[in-house]
Design an enzyme around this catalytic site. Sequence first.
Site, PDB file in Angstrom:
ATOM      1  N   LYS A 119       0.816  -1.216   0.000  1.00  0.00           N
ATOM      2  CA  LYS A 119       0.000   0.000   0.000  1.00  0.00           C
ATOM      3  C   LYS A 119       0.851   1.268   0.000  1.00  0.00           C
ATOM      4  CE  LYS A 119      -4.129  -2.173   1.757  1.00  0.00           C
ATOM      5  NZ  LYS A 119      -3.604  -3.560   1.970  1.00  0.00           N
TER       6      LYS A 119
HETATM    7  C1  LIG Z   1      -4.311  -4.667   1.378  1.00  0.00           C
HETATM    8  C2  LIG Z   1      -3.534  -5.943   1.236  1.00  0.00           C
HETATM    9  C3  LIG Z   1      -3.927  -6.973   0.337  1.00  0.00           C
HETATM   10  C4  LIG Z   1      -5.194  -6.889  -0.489  1.00  0.00           C
HETATM   11  O1  LIG Z   1      -5.103  -5.937  -1.511  1.00  0.00           O
HETATM   12  P1  LIG Z   1      -6.431  -5.403  -2.224  1.00  0.00           P
HETATM   13  O2  LIG Z   1      -6.002  -4.258  -3.038  1.00  0.00           O
HETATM   14  O3  LIG Z   1      -7.370  -5.008  -1.108  1.00  0.00           O
HETATM   15  O4  LIG Z   1      -6.974  -6.536  -3.035  1.00  0.00           O
HETATM   16  C5  LIG Z   1      -3.119  -8.092   0.212  1.00  0.00           C
HETATM   17  N1  LIG Z   1      -1.988  -8.232   0.958  1.00  0.00           N
HETATM   18  C6  LIG Z   1      -1.587  -7.293   1.829  1.00  0.00           C
HETATM   19  C7  LIG Z   1      -0.359  -7.531   2.626  1.00  0.00           C
HETATM   20  C8  LIG Z   1      -2.341  -6.122   2.009  1.00  0.00           C
HETATM   21  O5  LIG Z   1      -1.928  -5.191   2.901  1.00  0.00           O
END
Ligand SMILES: *Cc1c(COP(=O)(O)O)cnc(C)c1O
Length: 475
Positions: A119
């Site tokens: 993110k």
């Molecule tokens: C947020 C997250 C996901 C999921 O990603 P999306 O965009 O919500 O599909 C997968 N793995 C980790 C470690 C995350 O922080």
Amino acid sequence: MPRKSNQQRYVSTRGRAAALGFEGVLLAGLATDGGLYVPETWPSLTDGDIRAMAALPYAELAARVMQPFVAGAIGEDDFQALVADAYDGFDHRAVAPLVQLDHDVWLMELFHGPTLAFKDYALQIVGRLFDHVLARRGERITIVGATSGDTGSAAIEACRDRDAIDIFILHPAGRVSDVQRRQMTTVAADNVHNVAIEGTFDDCQDLLKAMFNDAPFRDACRLGAVNSINWARIAAQTAYYVAAAVALGAPDRAVSFAVPTGNFGNVFAGYVARKMGIPIDQLVIGSNPNDILTRFFDSGAMTVKPVVPTISPSMDIQVSSNFERLLYDLLGRDGDAVGAAMDGFRATGRLAVGEAHIDELRELFAAGRLDDEATRRAIAGVHDDTGQLLDPHTAIGVEVGRARRRDSGAPLVALATAHPAKFPDAVAQATGVHPALPDRLADLFEREERFETLPNDLAVVEDYIRARVALSGAA
Ligand SMILES: *Cc1c(COP(=O)(O)O)cnc(C)c1O
């Protein structure tokens, strides 16, 4: 204002909200008709454009991929400088390095940002874009969010030290892990406010909803969010799909991706890369037992079930909000049809698409699920074979990708969405190895924490926020 010819415009997936430019979409998040914004037309990259990216450092490639999405809101030079600054603090020179796991399987490490998860790749850009746009308008914004622990720190790191932003993150007191709490509460920035609520994560979410529904409070404090439906996050994530494909031979060779999926934001960025002209053979979606997407790709029907907690908590999600963007394209960009489908989904907990549509989706997407036991086995298997430690989310992507990819000769890139040290207990259980935090976080447990504990009481929380926003000059 005259519309600049190169400005990208965005339309709502439900077809009723006004079309906006990038700046409007960045600040609005959700459209006023309840839909999500998508570009009116997909920008496209020629084979020549793609070849020209092969030699670029990540930040330059990313700026080039994102430029058509931000066109009209920020100039090219300013934007390049912003992207360079966003990735400057990442702890690997390649920013998003590829590591080879097998003769045709690669891992793309997306955990070299400040909070060790993918993110950061989008949020470090989004925080700076907010600042840029708000400074020009002479405005401020108050970002509020609730976290069960795993996502709050990425938003805090995105907003820390940004001039035009105050950020308040609510977490349930005593119910987040020490590492997760400390990643949030040891950020020493005057505009960062951590609030421990005496209650559960659901209480925190209810408080958040109530604050957004309190119009006088919302307007006085200029509340905003940086949640995963913001288009700017998708645009930023598109860059690493392009980077991986270019490194492995695009435009001359197609690539497939394996993506551990919750809200469908990450994998949707892969879809965008393909729409822009990147040769992507398959996008393989990994689910944990909260497998609404996998059941959808199996059956053509999306049905809601209660969330069960797993060792991959960032995918413990009931409804994948970004899926609506894919549905919009699938239904021929017919906003009324999407609105009707989503209304029906809210009313009945079920959304079905026709056989022809699901066949069309299966040309590009495949999906599979892993329970916690199988996830631990996948972590152990990769560790035995390669010495590489995977976090539980990443392991789900790798394992499902290997199982569900078709035999097309396209190499598979599995996105490593979190550093193994972010989920140390699961990794240690699976492998016997306790993953170490990277050097820059090694002193996390010596750093001073700052947070306020408040009762689960809307008036108290609003007073707390109002007082601090007033101090910073917004209200
Ligand atoms: C947020 C997250 C996901 C999921 O990603 P999306 O965009 O919500 O599909 C997968 N793995 C980790 C470690 C995350 O922080």
